[in-house]
Design a protein around this motif. Sequence first.
Motif, PDB file in Angstrom:
ATOM      1  N   PHE A   1       1.170   8.246  -6.913  1.00 15.32           N
ATOM      2  CA  PHE A   1       0.826   9.653  -6.707  1.00 15.32           C
ATOM      3  C   PHE A   1       1.751  10.572  -7.494  1.00 15.32           C
ATOM      4  CE2 PHE A   1       1.733  13.490  -4.068  1.00 15.32           C
ATOM      5  CZ  PHE A   1       0.541  14.157  -4.310  1.00 15.32           C
ATOM      6  N   LEU A   2       3.046  10.392  -7.352  1.00 12.98           N
ATOM      7  CA  LEU A   2       3.970  11.287  -8.057  1.00 12.98           C
ATOM      8  C   LEU A   2       3.922  11.060  -9.565  1.00 12.98           C
ATOM      9  CD1 LEU A   2       7.075  11.580  -5.713  1.00 12.98           C
ATOM     10  CD2 LEU A   2       5.326  13.272  -6.211  1.00 12.98           C
ATOM     11  N   SER A   3       3.713   9.823  -9.987  1.00 17.21           N
ATOM     12  CA  SER A   3       3.538   9.574 -11.420  1.00 17.21           C
ATOM     13  C   SER A   3       2.317  10.318 -11.947  1.00 17.21           C
ATOM     14  CB  SER A   3       3.366   8.074 -11.694  1.00 17.21           C
ATOM     15  OG  SER A   3       4.502   7.348 -11.310  1.00 17.21           O
ATOM     16  N   GLU A   4       1.246  10.289 -11.179  1.00 15.83           N
ATOM     17  CA  GLU A   4      -0.020  10.889 -11.582  1.00 15.83           C
ATOM     18  C   GLU A   4       0.084  12.404 -11.692  1.00 15.83           C
ATOM     19  OE1 GLU A   4      -4.374  10.719 -12.212  1.00 15.83           O
ATOM     20  OE2 GLU A   4      -2.732   9.282 -12.393  1.00 15.83           O
TER      21      GLU A   4
ATOM     22  N   PHE B   1       0.808  -1.238   0.000  1.00 12.39           N
ATOM     23  CA  PHE B   1       0.000   0.000   0.000  1.00 12.39           C
ATOM     24  C   PHE B   1       0.833   1.275   0.000  1.00 12.39           C
ATOM     25  CE2 PHE B   1      -2.392   3.305   2.390  1.00 12.39           C
ATOM     26  CZ  PHE B   1      -3.349   3.571   1.418  1.00 12.39           C
ATOM     27  N   THR B   2       1.603   1.540   1.039  1.00  9.83           N
ATOM     28  CA  THR B   2       2.249   2.862   1.147  1.00  9.83           C
ATOM     29  C   THR B   2       3.276   3.098   0.039  1.00  9.83           C
ATOM     30  OG1 THR B   2       3.881   2.024   2.745  1.00  9.83           O
ATOM     31  CG2 THR B   2       1.866   3.016   3.631  1.00  9.83           C
ATOM     32  N   GLU B   3       4.111   2.098  -0.256  1.00 13.08           N
ATOM     33  CA  GLU B   3       5.117   2.299  -1.299  1.00 13.08           C
ATOM     34  C   GLU B   3       4.493   2.416  -2.691  1.00 13.08           C
ATOM     35  OE1 GLU B   3       9.061   0.390   0.887  1.00 13.08           O
ATOM     36  OE2 GLU B   3       8.052  -0.765  -0.688  1.00 13.08           O
ATOM     37  N   PRO B   4       3.556   1.525  -3.075  1.00 14.81           N
ATOM     38  CA  PRO B   4       2.905   1.715  -4.389  1.00 14.81           C
ATOM     39  C   PRO B   4       2.110   3.015  -4.480  1.00 14.81           C
ATOM     40  CG  PRO B   4       2.545  -0.514  -3.566  1.00 14.81           C
ATOM     41  CD  PRO B   4       3.152   0.259  -2.439  1.00 14.81           C
TER      42      PRO B   4
ATOM     43  N   GLU C   1       2.801  13.624 -14.233  1.00 11.05           N
ATOM     44  CA  GLU C   1       2.551  13.131 -15.596  1.00 11.05           C
ATOM     45  C   GLU C   1       3.778  12.459 -16.193  1.00 11.05           C
ATOM     46  OE1 GLU C   1       0.567  15.968 -18.131  1.00 11.05           O
ATOM     47  OE2 GLU C   1      -0.490  16.879 -16.438  1.00 11.05           O
ATOM     48  N   VAL C   2       4.344  11.549 -15.400  1.00  8.79           N
ATOM     49  CA  VAL C   2       5.475  10.755 -15.875  1.00  8.79           C
ATOM     50  C   VAL C   2       5.054   9.289 -15.897  1.00  8.79           C
ATOM     51  CG1 VAL C   2       7.165  12.382 -14.962  1.00  8.79           C
ATOM     52  CG2 VAL C   2       6.441  10.444 -13.546  1.00  8.79           C
ATOM     53  N   PRO C   3       5.780   8.437 -16.632  1.00  5.15           N
ATOM     54  CA  PRO C   3       5.455   7.009 -16.634  1.00  5.15           C
ATOM     55  C   PRO C   3       5.513   6.429 -15.221  1.00  5.15           C
ATOM     56  CG  PRO C   3       6.951   7.527 -18.427  1.00  5.15           C
ATOM     57  CD  PRO C   3       6.857   8.764 -17.582  1.00  5.15           C
ATOM     58  N   SER C   4       4.926   5.265 -15.055  1.00  5.99           N
ATOM     59  CA  SER C   4       4.845   4.643 -13.735  1.00  5.99           C
ATOM     60  C   SER C   4       6.217   4.524 -13.079  1.00  5.99           C
ATOM     61  CB  SER C   4       4.215   3.258 -13.853  1.00  5.99           C
ATOM     62  OG  SER C   4       4.260   2.592 -12.599  1.00  5.99           O
ATOM     63  N   LEU C   5       6.269   4.937 -11.819  1.00  9.14           N
ATOM     64  CA  LEU C   5       7.484   4.761 -11.022  1.00  9.14           C
ATOM     65  C   LEU C   5       7.490   3.410 -10.324  1.00  9.14           C
ATOM     66  CD1 LEU C   5       7.615   8.298  -9.348  1.00  9.14           C
ATOM     67  CD2 LEU C   5       8.891   7.524 -11.355  1.00  9.14           C
ATOM     68  N   ASP C   6       6.344   2.728 -10.355  1.00 12.40           N
ATOM     69  CA  ASP C   6       6.193   1.460  -9.641  1.00 12.40           C
ATOM     70  C   ASP C   6       6.543   0.292 -10.564  1.00 12.40           C
ATOM     71  OD1 ASP C   6       5.700  -0.299  -7.644  1.00 12.40           O
ATOM     72  OD2 ASP C   6       3.513  -0.166  -7.733  1.00 12.40           O
ATOM     73  N   THR C   7       7.801   0.284 -11.012  1.00 12.93           N
ATOM     74  CA  THR C   7       8.311  -0.824 -11.826  1.00 12.93           C
ATOM     75  C   THR C   7       9.525  -1.413 -11.115  1.00 12.93           C
ATOM     76  OG1 THR C   7       9.910   0.498 -13.090  1.00 12.93           O
ATOM     77  CG2 THR C   7       7.618   0.449 -13.900  1.00 12.93           C
TER      78      THR C   7
ATOM     79  N   ILE D   1      11.354  13.504  -7.549  1.00 14.24           N
ATOM     80  CA  ILE D   1      10.840  12.162  -7.834  1.00 14.24           C
ATOM     81  C   ILE D   1      11.387  11.137  -6.844  1.00 14.24           C
ATOM     82  CG2 ILE D   1      10.991  10.295  -9.538  1.00 14.24           C
ATOM     83  CD1 ILE D   1      10.525  12.378 -11.703  1.00 14.24           C
ATOM     84  N   ALA D   2      12.587  11.359  -6.350  1.00 13.66           N
ATOM     85  CA  ALA D   2      13.163  10.436  -5.369  1.00 13.66           C
ATOM     86  C   ALA D   2      12.338  10.373  -4.092  1.00 13.66           C
ATOM     87  CB  ALA D   2      14.608  10.833  -5.056  1.00 13.66           C
ATOM     88  N   ASN D   3      11.505  11.387  -3.841  1.00 14.93           N
ATOM     89  CA  ASN D   3      10.638  11.354  -2.673  1.00 14.93           C
ATOM     90  C   ASN D   3       9.674  10.178  -2.709  1.00 14.93           C
ATOM     91  OD1 ASN D   3      11.024  13.753  -0.843  1.00 14.93           O
ATOM     92  ND2 ASN D   3      10.881  14.814  -2.798  1.00 14.93           N
TER      93      ASN D   3
END
Length: 388
Positions: A138-141, A130-133, A144-150, A225-227
């Motif tokens: 949120f920041l991707s949204e 939950f918290t990490e994804p 407006e960048v591609p998914s950071l959750d890869t 983004i590192a946040n």
Amino acid sequence: MKELLVHYDPLAPETIHDPYPTYKAMRELGAPCWNEIMKCWVVTSYDGCKRVLSDYENFAADWRRGGESMPENALSVHSLDPPDSTVIYRELAATLRQVIAPDLSHRLRQAISDRLRTLAGPPVDLVSDFTEPLACWFLSEVLEVPSLDTPEIRSMGGAIHRAMDAGLVPEAFQPGRDAHRKLAALIEAWVASMTPQQPLRTLVDRAAVEGLEGAMTLNSVRTLIANAFTSLPASLGTIVHGFARDPGLLAGTVNEKRLDMAVHEFLRHESPSQGTTRLCVADTVLSGAKIRRGEDVLVLVSAGNRDPAKFDDPDQLRPERWPNQHIAFGHGPHSCSAAMLSRVLLRELVAVLADGSISIRLTGPVTYKPAATIRMRATLPAVVTPAS
């Protein structure tokens, strides 16, 4: 000869478990103390922390002012001092204000609720599930960048997180440096493909008009983004853990003011960033301690936020505490540039957990990652139950 007055090892198991008794012991000395492990002064009082953070003439974020070298990719909004940092900080703040659209709160509240409801049933780990994804999404949204959750980007994020403690764990330095370079290359490619109306492209274009080099702006975007892998999931974990321990934390009518008050108190009570370091660039006396040019100063904002000289009953989480002049996001010219954005997400998480529609019950011990700079939970085992 400096004297080690309180033993403080940021990576000792007892410190990872609970650093606050050690912070209290150092703070009660009444002055900064020298730490032999880190070879630096440690500041723990609220007033001392604010003084160092605001006095950039004597305490520099830009190590070059002390004659030290810094690689170009390390120069960003957070590693420069005024006046050099003023323009990029202003443009970054303007961009973040623009991405906070009128409907953002509603969208976030719905997304948070939906994500929690999908976890209902057997026990889950609310850190990995939950918290990490959520932080990555949120920041991707909003940016407006591609998914950071890869897997690739999360691996970079983990290396960057570990490298924040490279002064204590030297072997973390090179993997972190490599991860920064890879992330920087990705961001540069993303921005190059954006339209002029997208937020990060707008930021780069506006900064260029102000005379800033593109590399400087992109470095600042990288720190933003590192946040997604550091302070933001850490803060989300603090809030989830708080409501798991006390579901009635915000009993009664919950309005926007109470939500904001609660967010600030969570940040004060357990600041995601434990501290930050400055370089003394002129002989200075700080609370009776003689600090020499060239010496490092660790500002433990998490200790300052528990200072009883500033906050009544500081070890207690009191959501109604106001005013709340915490320094979780820093103070002065180096206040966290992402603070306004982070607070929006944190507020909506509090709103969802406070309305009683979803409950969280711990099913095992909560553990913390072995890190010094960012205090972040490693596991948060729980059962999520929507109200019937």
